[in-house]
Write a protein that holds these residues in place. Sequence first.
Motif, mmCIF file in Angstrom:
data_model
loop_
_atom_site.group_PDB
_atom_site.id
_atom_site.type_symbol
_atom_site.label_atom_id
_atom_site.label_comp_id
_atom_site.label_asym_id
_atom_site.label_seq_id
_atom_site.Cartn_x
_atom_site.Cartn_y
_atom_site.Cartn_z
ATOM 1 N N LEU A 14 -41.739 56.425 -24.863
ATOM 2 C CA LEU A 14 -41.934 55.182 -24.408
ATOM 3 C C LEU A 14 -43.608 54.908 -22.763
ATOM 4 N N ARG A 15 -42.806 55.209 -22.121
ATOM 5 C CA ARG A 15 -43.406 55.419 -20.896
ATOM 6 C C ARG A 15 -44.406 55.797 -21.291
ATOM 7 N N ALA A 16 -44.306 57.226 -21.974
ATOM 8 C CA ALA A 16 -46.058 57.240 -22.139
ATOM 9 C C ALA A 16 -47.618 56.744 -22.621
ATOM 10 N N THR A 17 -46.784 56.270 -24.741
ATOM 11 C CA THR A 17 -47.617 55.011 -24.790
ATOM 12 C C THR A 17 -47.525 54.249 -24.532
ATOM 13 N N THR A 18 -47.339 53.927 -24.086
ATOM 14 C CA THR A 18 -46.861 52.422 -23.483
ATOM 15 C C THR A 18 -46.841 51.649 -21.983
ATOM 16 N N GLY A 19 -46.607 52.854 -21.351
ATOM 17 C CA GLY A 19 -46.432 51.894 -19.745
ATOM 18 C C GLY A 19 -45.855 52.019 -19.243
ATOM 19 N N ALA A 20 -44.358 51.159 -19.898
ATOM 20 C CA ALA A 20 -43.349 50.694 -20.243
ATOM 21 C C ALA A 20 -42.490 51.822 -19.058
ATOM 22 N N LYS A 21 -41.714 51.089 -17.919
ATOM 23 C CA LYS A 21 -40.949 51.635 -16.676
ATOM 24 C C LYS A 21 -40.032 51.175 -16.924
ATOM 25 N N ILE A 22 -39.994 50.628 -17.167
ATOM 26 C CA ILE A 22 -38.006 49.469 -16.761
ATOM 27 C C ILE A 22 -37.846 49.560 -18.231
ATOM 28 N N ILE A 23 -36.938 50.683 -18.753
ATOM 29 C CA ILE A 23 -36.808 50.610 -20.598
ATOM 30 C C ILE A 23 -34.983 50.384 -20.509
ATOM 31 N N ALA A 24 -34.515 49.574 -21.229
ATOM 32 C CA ALA A 24 -33.389 48.825 -21.733
ATOM 33 C C ALA A 24 -32.992 50.111 -22.755
ATOM 34 N N GLY A 25 -31.292 50.654 -23.197
ATOM 35 C CA GLY A 25 -31.098 51.057 -24.415
ATOM 36 C C GLY A 25 -30.163 49.784 -24.482
ATOM 37 N N VAL A 26 -30.144 49.551 -25.974
ATOM 38 C CA VAL A 26 -29.032 48.471 -26.518
ATOM 39 C C VAL A 26 -28.255 48.904 -27.826
ATOM 40 N N ASP A 27 -26.711 48.738 -27.638
ATOM 41 C CA ASP A 27 -26.516 49.237 -29.050
ATOM 42 C C ASP A 27 -25.019 47.598 -29.366
ATOM 43 N N GLU A 28 -24.367 47.205 -30.492
ATOM 44 C CA GLU A 28 -23.913 46.567 -30.534
ATOM 45 C C GLU A 28 -22.805 47.232 -31.307
ATOM 46 N N VAL A 29 -21.413 46.884 -30.836
ATOM 47 C CA VAL A 29 -20.157 46.757 -31.567
ATOM 48 C C VAL A 29 -19.275 45.611 -32.595
ATOM 49 N N GLY A 30 -18.825 45.155 -33.369
ATOM 50 C CA GLY A 30 -17.778 44.295 -33.871
ATOM 51 C C GLY A 30 -18.525 43.430 -35.423
ATOM 52 N N ARG A 31 -19.968 44.390 -35.496
ATOM 53 C CA ARG A 31 -20.683 43.679 -36.432
ATOM 54 C C ARG A 31 -19.644 43.735 -37.951
ATOM 55 N N GLY A 32 -18.754 44.484 -37.911
ATOM 56 C CA GLY A 32 -18.502 44.320 -39.350
ATOM 57 C C GLY A 32 -16.717 43.964 -38.739
ATOM 58 N N ALA A 33 -15.935 43.096 -38.384
ATOM 59 C CA ALA A 33 -14.902 43.039 -37.576
ATOM 60 C C ALA A 33 -15.036 41.506 -38.434
ATOM 61 N N TRP A 34 -13.620 41.737 -38.773
ATOM 62 C CA TRP A 34 -13.160 39.932 -39.433
ATOM 63 C C TRP A 34 -12.909 38.886 -37.746
ATOM 64 N N ALA A 35 -12.300 39.328 -36.484
ATOM 65 C CA ALA A 35 -12.007 38.386 -35.656
ATOM 66 C C ALA A 35 -12.960 38.771 -34.668
ATOM 67 N N GLY A 36 -13.009 37.910 -34.077
ATOM 68 C CA GLY A 36 -13.654 38.654 -33.091
ATOM 69 C C GLY A 36 -14.854 38.030 -32.543
#
Length: 236
Positions: A14-36
């Motif tokens: 991403l840095r090489a192809t877009t010039g992005a310097k600040i890059i965030a990794g994003v992930d989720e949890v709880g998608r398949g839960a019935w509660a919360g």
Amino acid sequence: MPYEAPTHTVERSLRATTGAKIIAGVDEVGRGAWAGPVTVCAAITGLRRPPEGLTDSKLITPRRRAALAAELERWVTCHALGHASPEEIDDLGMTAALRLAASRALEGLPVRPDAVILDGKHDYLGAPWRVRTVIKGDRSCIAVAAASVIAKVRRDELMAELGLESAAVEPYAFAENAGYPSPVHKAALHDLGPTPFHRLSWAYLDAMPRWRHLKKVRIAAEAAALESGGQLGFDF
């Protein structure tokens, strides 16, 4: 358990192809839960070497995962959590709820990322964020793996705290199942019905005649996404 350690390959690309310097990794949890809630973590790591043993949170034992999350929170450049409540999931549908939780996480960072690496195949985030989706990014990408571990541990803690705050939810054993459909959770639902922490638009209520009248109709946009082949997926 043997595993291939995650790398900074995607960030470097991403840095090489877009010039992005600040890059965030994003992930989720709880998608398949019935509660919360569904919980999303956004983490910025730079290109430093991560703590030993970092990988997808589902491949790490609970004890090691908790210790690693605390270590990661000190190691990352910054991170933030975002949640979408059961009510928001029922009202908006899961795809829009994920977008809401991810936006809250990203907007909670002290700096605005130039690009986002999103775990999975589908971009549920969209504009105005510049998104790169990576299948199994929580195993291959350091920033996403860090987000995966932190999100899992902090959501598990949140669900365990519900049992401490209210004796009414103790039979559901959220501390053990984090709102996922374990046998104890299912039995409590059958006998006692859903709590204010349960998602009421989900199909589990169809199999419970005593409580079926509480089910909320799933919104049209969510149904359309499923009918068109969209995959919402589950994380266990």
